[in-house]
Scaffold this motif. Structure first.
Motif: not given
Length: 384
Positions: A85-114
């Motif tokens: 099973v491929p395991v896709l991992v995105e890492v963010k520190r809590s100080s990164d403001t993108r950790i709230r919603r932007e990272v979710v869209g980013q990950m789903l984009d990666y997964a859909a294309n992968a």
């Protein structure tokens, strides 16, 4: 000494070392820790596998953005687990403001294309690069992840999982915001066979120690119920269910050989350990020197025409118990089976620290080869 109200208290000799939660100096430090110690995120999944292991395919893995856009995105880490099973991992520190919603869209984009565009050759080439950096071969790393599996079969399973959308998406941070936790839990309850999980990885440091404390997010009761009813879930196999599945995906000769090996275990008064996983599996346990030991395992594989049932011999596990002489005696018998000759030689060259495997189709239906296999198992059981 005044102790803080929170932290980790590590007994060291007669003293007490106090480890306080500390922030990561940079996101790169957190990413490096994950690459070196994937155990941090290899724990319980939604399907309940609490002994999962991960193999790093590549850091900064290129993800295609479409059929004509190879390498359009860069994923922080790509791992694969022992079930391919491929395991896709995105890492963010809590100080990164993108950790709230932007990272979710980013990950789903990666997964859909992968899932749609990732060529298997890209994953194989990436693992080859990672292996070279570790002074190892891709086959050796796959062997460590899943002892005894045939590398070609393993890659076919990875490809099958990708095409089916059976992937695991993991968000990792030193602190997961509540908003992101709710999104992770919602997605994991709705998506199947894909999994969506979060791992909060806190760091506690002292003068001489560093402790990492992971916390899993997303394994809700609703998500477990969603996955347990789908094709991605594991199951506890038993005699009837195993052979019912085997008869639907293996030849009559292969099924007959499986039954013969099961009967061999039972005739010696020992036990079969029925597997728990996506594909039907079992292992033969015998009493060796008055203690039980797993000697071989069989996997009937999945229903794809490109996969085949196989048997694995646990030489590496048996070596400390049996010693070289008894392993060698059984191996000489197994070398009478042509498809096993090279694998036996490779295992011998490694000091019997490998797990030779064999497609059942290469033996099933040939009375001589089947008898050689059964006799070799007997050689392992016979005291020197």
């Amino acid at each position: 000494m005044t102790l803080p109200a929170e932290g980790i208290f590590l007994r060291s000799g007669d003293g007490l070392a106090v480890l306080k939660q500390t922030a990561y100096d940079s996101e790169a430090i957190l990413q490096t820790a994950l690459a070196q110690y994937p155990e941090f995120i290899a724990g319980p999944t939604t399907t309940g596998d609490d002994e999962a292991r991960l193999l790093l395919i590549r850091r900064e893995m290129q993800v295609p953005g479409g059929q004509e856009k190879q390498g359009a995105f860069s994923l922080d880490h790509l791992f694969v687990d022992a079930e391919g099973v491929p395991v896709l991992v995105e890492v963010k520190r809590s100080s990164d403001t993108r950790i709230r919603r932007e990272v979710v869209g980013q990950m789903l984009d990666y997964a859909a294309n992968a899932v749609k565009y990732w060529p298997l050759a890209s994953l194989q080439q990436s693992l080859a690069q990672t292996a070279a950096e570790r002074n190892a071969s891709p086959e050796e790393l796959i062997e460590e992840l899943h002892p005894g599996v045939d590398p070609d079969e393993f890659w076919r399973t990875v490809e099958t999982n990708l095409k089916a959308g059976r992937v695991r998406l993991v968000f990792v941070a030193d602190k997961l915001p509540e908003e992101l936790e709710r999104i992770i839990e919602f997605l994991n309850e709705q998506m199947n066979p894909a999994e969506v999980l979060g791992v909060e990885l806190q760091q506690f440091t002292g003068s001489q120690h560093t402790v990492y404390v992971p916390r899993l997010v997303g394994r809700t009761s609703g998500a477990v119920m969603t996955k347990s009813g789908g094709a991605a879930s594991g199951r506890q196999w038993h005699y009837e269910s195993f052979f019912a599945a085997a008869e639907g995906r293996c030849s009559p000769a292969e099924v007959a050989l499986m039954r013969r090996l099961v009967d061999d275990v039972e005739s010696r008064g020992q036990r079969i350990n029925w597997g728990r996983g996506i594909t039907p599996g079992l292992s033969g346990w015998y009493r060796i020197d008055d203690r039980p030991a797993g000697v071989w395992s069989i996997n009937a594989n999945n229903e794809s025409p490109s996969t085949r049932a196989y048997l694995v011999l646990y030489f590496a596990d048996l070596l400390p118990r049996l010693g070289v002489e008894r392993i060698e005696k059984a191996a000489r018998r197994l070398e009478e089976i042509p498809p096993l000759m090279q694998k036996i030689q490779d295992a011998r060259h490694s000091g019997w620290k490998k797990y030779p495997s064999l497609y059942l189709a290469d033996v099933a239906g040939d009375q001589h080869k089947e008898q050689v296999l059964v006799d070799a198992i007997g050689e392992l059981l016979a005291e020197a």
